[in-house]
Design an enzyme around this catalytic site. Structure first.
Site, PDB file in Angstrom:
ATOM      1  N   ASP A  28     -31.550 -13.916 -14.624  1.00 30.87           N
ATOM      2  CA  ASP A  28     -32.140 -14.047 -13.298  1.00 30.87           C
ATOM      3  C   ASP A  28     -33.426 -13.212 -13.285  1.00 30.87           C
ATOM      4  O   ASP A  28     -33.380 -11.979 -13.274  1.00 30.87           O
ATOM      5  CB  ASP A  28     -31.142 -13.542 -12.247  1.00 30.87           C
ATOM      6  CG  ASP A  28     -31.732 -13.473 -10.843  1.00 30.87           C
ATOM      7  OD1 ASP A  28     -32.938 -13.744 -10.676  1.00 30.87           O
ATOM      8  OD2 ASP A  28     -30.984 -13.142  -9.901  1.00 30.87           O
ATOM      9  N   GLN A  63     -36.743 -10.707  -9.880  1.00 32.76           N
ATOM     10  CA  GLN A  63     -37.424  -9.432  -9.632  1.00 32.76           C
ATOM     11  C   GLN A  63     -38.251  -8.991 -10.834  1.00 32.76           C
ATOM     12  O   GLN A  63     -38.841  -7.910 -10.809  1.00 32.76           O
ATOM     13  CB  GLN A  63     -36.391  -8.341  -9.297  1.00 32.76           C
ATOM     14  CG  GLN A  63     -35.529  -8.641  -8.094  1.00 32.76           C
ATOM     15  CD  GLN A  63     -36.319  -8.588  -6.790  1.00 32.76           C
ATOM     16  OE1 GLN A  63     -37.447  -8.083  -6.725  1.00 32.76           O
ATOM     17  NE2 GLN A  63     -35.740  -9.129  -5.721  1.00 32.76           N
ATOM     18  N   CYS A  92     -27.795  -8.654  -0.371  1.00 29.98           N
ATOM     19  CA  CYS A  92     -27.148  -9.773  -1.072  1.00 29.98           C
ATOM     20  C   CYS A  92     -26.497  -9.306  -2.369  1.00 29.98           C
ATOM     21  O   CYS A  92     -26.559 -10.002  -3.390  1.00 29.98           O
ATOM     22  CB  CYS A  92     -28.123 -10.911  -1.344  1.00 29.98           C
ATOM     23  SG  CYS A  92     -28.834 -11.623   0.133  1.00 29.98           S
ATOM     24  N   HIS A 114     -27.323 -10.208  -7.797  1.00 23.65           N
ATOM     25  CA  HIS A 114     -27.561 -10.824  -6.488  1.00 23.65           C
ATOM     26  C   HIS A 114     -26.528 -11.946  -6.325  1.00 23.65           C
ATOM     27  O   HIS A 114     -26.082 -12.539  -7.314  1.00 23.65           O
ATOM     28  CB  HIS A 114     -28.978 -11.401  -6.506  1.00 23.65           C
ATOM     29  CG  HIS A 114     -29.470 -11.939  -5.197  1.00 23.65           C
ATOM     30  ND1 HIS A 114     -29.073 -13.161  -4.690  1.00 23.65           N
ATOM     31  CD2 HIS A 114     -30.342 -11.429  -4.294  1.00 23.65           C
ATOM     32  CE1 HIS A 114     -29.697 -13.371  -3.534  1.00 23.65           C
ATOM     33  NE2 HIS A 114     -30.465 -12.333  -3.266  1.00 23.65           N
ATOM     34  N   LYS A 162     -41.603 -14.383  -4.432  1.00 17.27           N
ATOM     35  CA  LYS A 162     -41.664 -12.945  -4.708  1.00 17.27           C
ATOM     36  C   LYS A 162     -42.855 -12.604  -5.609  1.00 17.27           C
ATOM     37  O   LYS A 162     -43.116 -11.437  -5.878  1.00 17.27           O
ATOM     38  CB  LYS A 162     -40.364 -12.472  -5.372  1.00 17.27           C
ATOM     39  CG  LYS A 162     -39.124 -12.627  -4.482  1.00 17.27           C
ATOM     40  CD  LYS A 162     -37.910 -12.059  -5.176  1.00 17.27           C
ATOM     41  CE  LYS A 162     -36.605 -12.554  -4.590  1.00 17.27           C
ATOM     42  NZ  LYS A 162     -36.303 -12.040  -3.254  1.00 17.27           N
TER      43      LYS A 162
END
Lengths: 152, 414
Positions: free
Chosen positions: B208, B211, B372, B131, B234
């Protein structure tokens, strides 16, 4: 409230879909006097327009697009209005088209077939798609290489 | 935690009933089919009520006043830190900096950790599936120091080319940055393997987790990484919340990035001294109400159980993938064997934006565009995709609705 099918018909009327499936003005101009590329990075819509000019007025037009149906159809239908227009004429056409997307009650007669886009007034997130060919033709006339309709 | 035992059936109807928004309709009565969970999740009533209750009953600033309200607000805020630290397997709440989300977390690492260490010719290693929040901060600090950003390639299946990643971990690499789960492809990256390779070469690894935290059980210490960034919105929490976990010894070395109140020990005009981590990195009044909500989101997810959530989402992924393969001309981007319930796809003869508009009119909310992740779009040579991303509250019937809407859209556009 209109049904989803009716709303789909507003965004994609038959004439718009017909142009999207079989766009006109696809034969590249061998020696264009002006050209520009339009790119909306968020959407991924990309279009290259070529113009031939005579005395500052558009005499020939062609485009190549890798884009959504609305961009392709707008580029195809726009081509029918361009012959004989100078920069000011294209800018007026663009303003009339923007007014149409803004929900103007009276459709300016200059738009011709482009009036089919009236239903898109209810889809503001997609305006930039239909506006991209206008911005790209104006960029070509201005001598600018690039155009976008994502930075209003 | 009071997680439901693994053998108990997953009661999707009862879970959906806890999300007020999932009951709404769009376009004159079409049930909402929300398949844009990788963009942001919906919020259960308990989270919405926690935010509401904070402003109705407890609103005060944190750590500044001795009155009862301030102590309650501080307790809520620090309680959220404790809950989140436990949820991601941190050794201590003091290892968790509360941020506005992943973007602020990666920027904090870029400016506080990385920038002072970068020299001309150095590099940051990332991957082409990242991302922008895990690319652009590194570009900005590399641009200031004449360093460069390298990106490890992926295979056509959407899996990271681990051998290439390891080969690129050269002596000039000062930080490696990898997503745990791809927001476009759904690929779950082999973080323990990557972390081991990074450790052998003395390169710190940032993961990261945007998700991953909402969809998988996450244990940052078992993963073996050095930084772990995630976002609250999220994972059923409010927007403007998130965190950066880092090893305590790393945080202790990092200078402040944002200056202001809350992060100081003593301020004199000629100079200031700074609080210990994590307060050192939390200048100004934080999103207290948001973290009150995020703490509730953690309790909510723990109540269901992340193992069960992950298993249920795998069921949905398998079902939706099989159904989508029935759509003529549909191609799925990202078919890694180990993937989360994110399905990006292209349909021959139909642009992603046209599909998304027509799906929306049927009540089906998906995302279309580049998500993104420009380098990933370039890798596959596509301008945009449609992405259906599932959460544990989605159903097989919603996957059916997606397929039905796609067939209808395709018939209109083709």
């Amino acid at each position: 409230m209109s049904t989803p099918d009716a709303r789909a018909g507003e965004a994609y009327p038959a004439q718009v879909l017909a142009h999207a499936r079989q766009p006109r003005f696809q034969t590249p101009l061998p020696a264009p006097d002006a050209q520009a590329e339009g790119f909306n990075v968020l959407c991924g819509d990309r279009i290259r327009v070529m113009l031939s000019l005579r005395g500052g007025r558009i005499a020939g037009y062609a485009f190549h697009a890798q884009a959504c149906a609305l961009t392709v159809a707008a580029a195809s239908m726009l081509g029918e209005r361009l012959p004989g227009l100078d920069h000011a004429g294209v800018a007026r056409l663009r303003d009339d088209f923007d007014a149409l997307l803004g929900g103007a009650p009276a459709v300016p007669p200059t738009l011709g077939g482009l009036a089919e886009f009236a239903g898109l007034a209810r889809f503001p997130a997609r305006h930039r798609c239909a506006q991209l060919p206008f911005a790209t033709v104006l960029a070509a006339l201005d001598g600018r290489a690039h155009a976008t309709t994502e930075e209003a | 935690m009071n997680a439901v035992p693994a053998g108990v059936p997953f009661d999707t109807a009862a879970i959906r009933a806890r999300f007020p928004l999932l009951a709404r309709t769009v376009y004159g009565g079409k049930p909402l089919v929300y398949l844009d969970n990788a963009n942001t999740s919906q919020k259960p009533a308990c989270v919405i009520e926690a935010v509401d209750r904070f402003y109705r009953e407890r609103n005060a600033n944190v750590s500044r006043a001795v009155h009862a309200l301030s102590e309650e607000a501080t307790g809520l805020y620090e309680g959220a830190r404790t809950a989140l630290a436990r949820f991601i397997g941190a050794g201590s709440p003091q290892e968790l900096v509360l941020t506005s989300g992943t973007t602020m977390a990666t920027n904090l690492v870029a400016y506080s950790y990385l920038l002072p260490r970068l020299r001309p010719g150095d590099a940051v290693l990332t991957t082409v599936m990242e991302h922008h929040a895990n690319i652009v901060p590194w570009q900005l600090v590399c641009g200031r120091t004449d360093a460069q950003v390298l990106a490890a390639p992926i295979r056509d299946s959407g899996e990271l080319d681990v051998d290439a990643f390891v080969r690129l971990l050269g002596p000039r690499v000062k930080l490696a940055c990898v997503t745990h789960v791809s927001n476009v492809l759904g690929t779950v990256n082999p973080i323990p393997e990557l972390a081991a390779a990074c450790r052998r070469r003395g390169v710190p690894l940032l993961v990261d987790g945007s998700q991953a935290v909402p969809h998988l059980p996450v244990d940052v210490r078992a993963l073996g990484c050095d930084f772990y960034a995630f976002t609250g919105h999220k994972m059923c929490g409010p927007t403007g919340t998130g965190g950066l976990w880092a090893r305590r010894e790393i945080l202790a070395q990092m200078p402040p990035f944002f200056g202001g109140g809350e992060m100081i020990r003593e301020v004199r005009i000629e100079g200031s001294t700074f609080a210990d981590p994590p307060a050192r990195f939390e200048a100004g009044t934080p999103n207290i109400a948001g973290f009150a909500g995020l703490a509730e989101a953690v309790h909510f997810l723990e109540g269901i159980g992340m193992v069960r959530i992950a298993a249920r989402e795998q069921q949905l992924l398998r079902y939706a993938t099989a159904r989508l393969r029935e759509v003529p001309g549909l191609r799925i981007l990202g078919e890694a064997p180990h993937k989360a319930a994110v399905i990006s796809f292209l349909v021959e003869g139909a642009h992603a934006h046209d599909l998304a508009t027509l799906l929306d009119l049927e009540g089906v909310a998906v995302r279309s565009g580049h998500h993104c992740a420009h380098p990933l779009m370039q890798r596959y040579g596509v301008p945009a995709t449609c992405r259906a991303s599932f959460a544990f509250y989605n159903t097989e019937a919603e996957a059916d609705a997606l397929v039905a809407a796609l067939l209808k859209a395709r018939a209109l556009l083709a």
